[in-house]
Motif scaffolding. Structure first.
Motif, short mmCIF file in Angstrom:
data_model
loop_
_atom_site.label_atom_id
_atom_site.label_comp_id
_atom_site.label_asym_id
_atom_site.label_seq_id
_atom_site.Cartn_x
_atom_site.Cartn_y
_atom_site.Cartn_z
N ASP A 334 0.80 -1.22 0.00
CA ASP A 334 0.00 0.00 0.00
C ASP A 334 0.84 1.28 0.00
O ASP A 334 0.44 2.29 -0.60
CB ASP A 334 -0.92 0.02 1.23
N SER A 335 1.99 1.27 0.67
CA SER A 335 2.79 2.50 0.83
C SER A 335 4.28 2.20 0.69
O SER A 335 5.05 2.39 1.64
CB SER A 335 2.51 3.14 2.19
N PRO A 336 4.73 1.74 -0.47
CA PRO A 336 6.15 1.39 -0.62
C PRO A 336 7.09 2.57 -0.45
O PRO A 336 8.29 2.37 -0.15
CB PRO A 336 6.22 0.80 -2.03
N HIS A 337 6.58 3.80 -0.62
CA HIS A 337 7.45 4.97 -0.50
C HIS A 337 8.03 5.11 0.90
O HIS A 337 9.09 5.73 1.08
CB HIS A 337 6.66 6.24 -0.84
N ILE A 338 7.35 4.55 1.90
CA ILE A 338 7.84 4.63 3.29
C ILE A 338 9.24 4.04 3.40
O ILE A 338 10.10 4.56 4.11
CB ILE A 338 6.87 3.92 4.24
N PHE A 339 9.51 2.96 2.67
CA PHE A 339 10.81 2.28 2.77
C PHE A 339 11.91 3.07 2.08
O PHE A 339 13.07 2.95 2.46
CB PHE A 339 10.69 0.89 2.14
N PHE A 340 11.55 3.87 1.09
CA PHE A 340 12.57 4.57 0.30
C PHE A 340 12.74 6.03 0.71
O PHE A 340 13.65 6.70 0.23
CB PHE A 340 12.21 4.48 -1.19
N GLU A 341 11.86 6.54 1.57
CA GLU A 341 11.98 7.91 2.04
C GLU A 341 12.48 7.99 3.47
O GLU A 341 12.60 9.08 4.02
CB GLU A 341 10.61 8.61 1.92
N SER A 342 12.76 6.84 4.07
CA SER A 342 13.19 6.80 5.46
C SER A 342 14.51 6.05 5.55
O SER A 342 15.15 5.73 4.54
CB SER A 342 12.11 6.12 6.32
N LEU A 343 14.93 5.77 6.78
CA LEU A 343 16.17 5.04 7.01
C LEU A 343 15.88 3.55 7.16
O LEU A 343 14.81 3.09 6.80
CB LEU A 343 16.86 5.60 8.25
N GLY A 344 16.82 2.80 7.70
CA GLY A 344 16.63 1.36 7.80
C GLY A 344 17.05 0.68 6.51
O GLY A 344 17.13 1.29 5.44
N TRP A 345 17.30 -0.61 6.60
CA TRP A 345 17.83 -1.38 5.46
C TRP A 345 16.76 -2.21 4.76
O TRP A 345 17.07 -3.01 3.87
CB TRP A 345 18.96 -2.30 5.95
N ALA A 346 15.50 -2.03 5.12
CA ALA A 346 14.44 -2.80 4.46
C ALA A 346 14.41 -2.54 2.97
O ALA A 346 14.07 -3.43 2.18
CB ALA A 346 13.09 -2.46 5.08
N LYS A 347 14.77 -1.33 2.56
CA LYS A 347 14.76 -0.97 1.15
C LYS A 347 15.73 -1.82 0.34
O LYS A 347 15.53 -2.05 -0.85
CB LYS A 347 15.10 0.52 0.99
N PHE A 348 16.80 -2.29 1.00
CA PHE A 348 17.79 -3.11 0.30
C PHE A 348 17.32 -4.55 0.12
O PHE A 348 17.81 -5.26 -0.75
CB PHE A 348 19.12 -3.10 1.06
N PHE A 349 16.39 -4.99 0.95
CA PHE A 349 15.89 -6.36 0.90
C PHE A 349 14.70 -6.49 -0.05
O PHE A 349 14.56 -7.50 -0.73
CB PHE A 349 15.51 -6.84 2.30
N GLY A 350 13.83 -5.49 -0.04
CA GLY A 350 12.67 -5.52 -0.91
C GLY A 350 11.51 -6.31 -0.34
O GLY A 350 11.63 -6.99 0.69
N ALA A 351 10.37 -6.25 -1.03
CA ALA A 351 9.15 -6.88 -0.56
C ALA A 351 9.23 -8.41 -0.59
O ALA A 351 8.47 -9.08 0.10
CB ALA A 351 7.97 -6.40 -1.39
N GLN A 352 10.13 -8.96 -1.38
CA GLN A 352 10.21 -10.41 -1.52
C GLN A 352 10.98 -11.07 -0.37
O GLN A 352 10.95 -12.29 -0.23
CB GLN A 352 10.86 -10.80 -2.86
N LYS A 353 11.70 -10.30 0.42
CA LYS A 353 12.55 -10.88 1.46
C LYS A 353 12.17 -10.37 2.84
O LYS A 353 13.03 -10.18 3.70
CB LYS A 353 14.02 -10.59 1.15
#
Length: 439
Positions: A334-353
């Protein structure tokens, strides 16, 4: 740059071990390293976010700077200073403290009254506070067995997930019939008072710490990108962790037990730190402190969980971590921008991991603090590196791990770690011009 010590061979030690021991002594530039890392960490969670296209870099820098802060705190020793009535006397330095305290209070009030008028507590904007408000209303009306029931009024059915120490403070303003966000403003005002009445402006690096403090508070209260205070509950968490830093500094076991209980019953960040701290107390043979910590924890657990809510609350709390994976999946959809506009490493793993990252969060949070504590104590035994700050070092390390691998990296989550850095550094620069103690 490190101290170049004379390396003398001793019985049972090889020349290589003596060289290692020499290089593990306190770096001369430790305070410069500490302050630089703090300013980088602060920049990453504030105005650095306005630079387009570098949130990935900021995420890495934020993690690395946090690790450097944890390492640097190992080589400092806190000054044993305590508040007295004379601390508030109207001397030259305290006049500025009173002035800054008054100015901060006016700024906070001005911004809060604007938010109160312009930003209502509405789940369409953010559902955290509306969920907590419903939980508090159920609690105040005597519906204690239904606090964690689904809330049909929010998104057609919202499951409350907040731990008791997270939502219960908000029952105070709700019970008084005032805006529930007053509790957040009060908590941040207390945190500022802790800082301004502790900082020694005569120290060499104090202006940089003051600048970092100003940047944090200005960002949270004046910048719309932060949105922590008008939309979230995170102010109480910040206060709890600041209280824990103060308790560890004072080495007050009762206060530490109380602060640990509040921290654990608000977020799971401390899950791996607690066994590491117990190991520290046993190693140092601080058995009285260990008993006080355990007794305080049991009493708080009984008062905040079992007595008011019963064992059903324990079952509800134990189920919460298992729901984070599904929640993260919904946010990715619903809100993938949250992962790319903030910190944390979730953006490097992606929705599949999501599941793999969650496992890393759990394993690292549980194992790294304990392993690091064991290594630190062994290095203290062999090479006499400082040990008195290990609990605070491991606390900061645990927070870096948690916020690096958190499932959904909402920006407001990261400021708790920032304020832990701020208050910890404020205490430790008190002895900046002294030789660090080795105990």
């Amino acid at each position: 740059m490190v101290d170049r010590l004379q390396v003398n061979e001793s019985p049972g030690q090889s020349p290589e071990m003596n060289i290692l021991a020499a290089y593990m002594k306190t770096p001369r530039s430790i305070f410069a390293i500490l302050i630089t890392a703090f300013l980088i960490e602060t920049a990453c969670v504030t105005y650095g976010l306005y630079i387009p296209g570098i949130t990935g870099l900021l995420s890495v820098l934020h993690t690395l700077s946090g690790l450097v802060i944890a390492w640097a705190l190992l080589f400092t020793s806190p000054a044993a200073t305590h508040f007295t009535l004379k601390s508030f006397a109207l001397n030259a330095a305290n006049r500025y403290r009173w002035l800054l305290t008054g100015m901060m209070l006016l700024m906070m009030l001005q911004q809060f009254f604007r938010w109160e008028t312009e930003i209502p507590v509405d789940f369409h904007d953010a559902d955290m506070l509306p969920v907590i408000r419903t939980m508090c209303q159920r609690f105040l009306s005597g519906q204690r067995s239904h606090i964690y029931d689904i809330i049909p009024e929010i998104w057609g059915g919202m499951q409350p997930v907040y731990l008791p120490a997270m939502w219960m403070p908000f029952a105070i303003p709700i019970g008084l019939g005032i805006d529930m966000r007053w509790i957040t403003v009060v908590m941040f005002f207390f945190v500022f008072c802790f800082f301004i009445w502790k900082i020694d402006t005569a120290k060499k690096h104090a202006p940089f710490v003051l600048g970092g403090c100003f940047l944090l508070f200005w960002w949270l209260f004046m910048d719309e990108k932060a949105w922590l205070i008008p939309y979230t509950e995170e102010g109480v968490v910040v206060f709890f962790y600041v209280l824990l830093v103060m308790a560890l500094h004072r080495q007050n076991a009762w206060l530490t037990g109380f602060a640990v209980s509040l921290c654990v019953l608000s977020r799971y960040v401390l899950i791996g730190w607690i066994p590491a701290y117990l190991i520290f107390l046993v190693y140092r043979k601080q058995y009285r402190d260990l008993v006080k910590l355990v007794v305080t924890g049991i009493v708080c657990f009984l008062l905040l969980v079992i007595i008011p809510f019963g064992w059903n609350m324990v079952h509800a709390i134990s189920e919460l971590p298992g729901k984070y994976i599904g929640f993260a999946g919904r946010v990715w959809q619903d809100s993938p921008h949250i992962f790319f506009e903030s910190l944390g490493w979730a953006k490097f793993f992606g929705a599949q991991k999501i599941e793999q990252m969650h496992k890393m969060l759990v394993y690292f949070s549980l194992l790294v603090p304990v392993i690091t504590m064991l290594i630190g104590l062994e290095l203290h035994k062999r090479y006499r590196i400082p040990a008195q700050n290990l609990p605070l070092v491991i606390l900061k390390l645990a927070m870096v791990i948690f916020y690096t691998f958190v499932d959904v990296p909402y920006l407001y989550l990261f400021y708790t770690s920032s304020y832990v850095s701020l208050i910890a550094i404020t205490y430790f620069i008190m002895q900046e011009d002294e030789k660090p103690a080795m105990r």
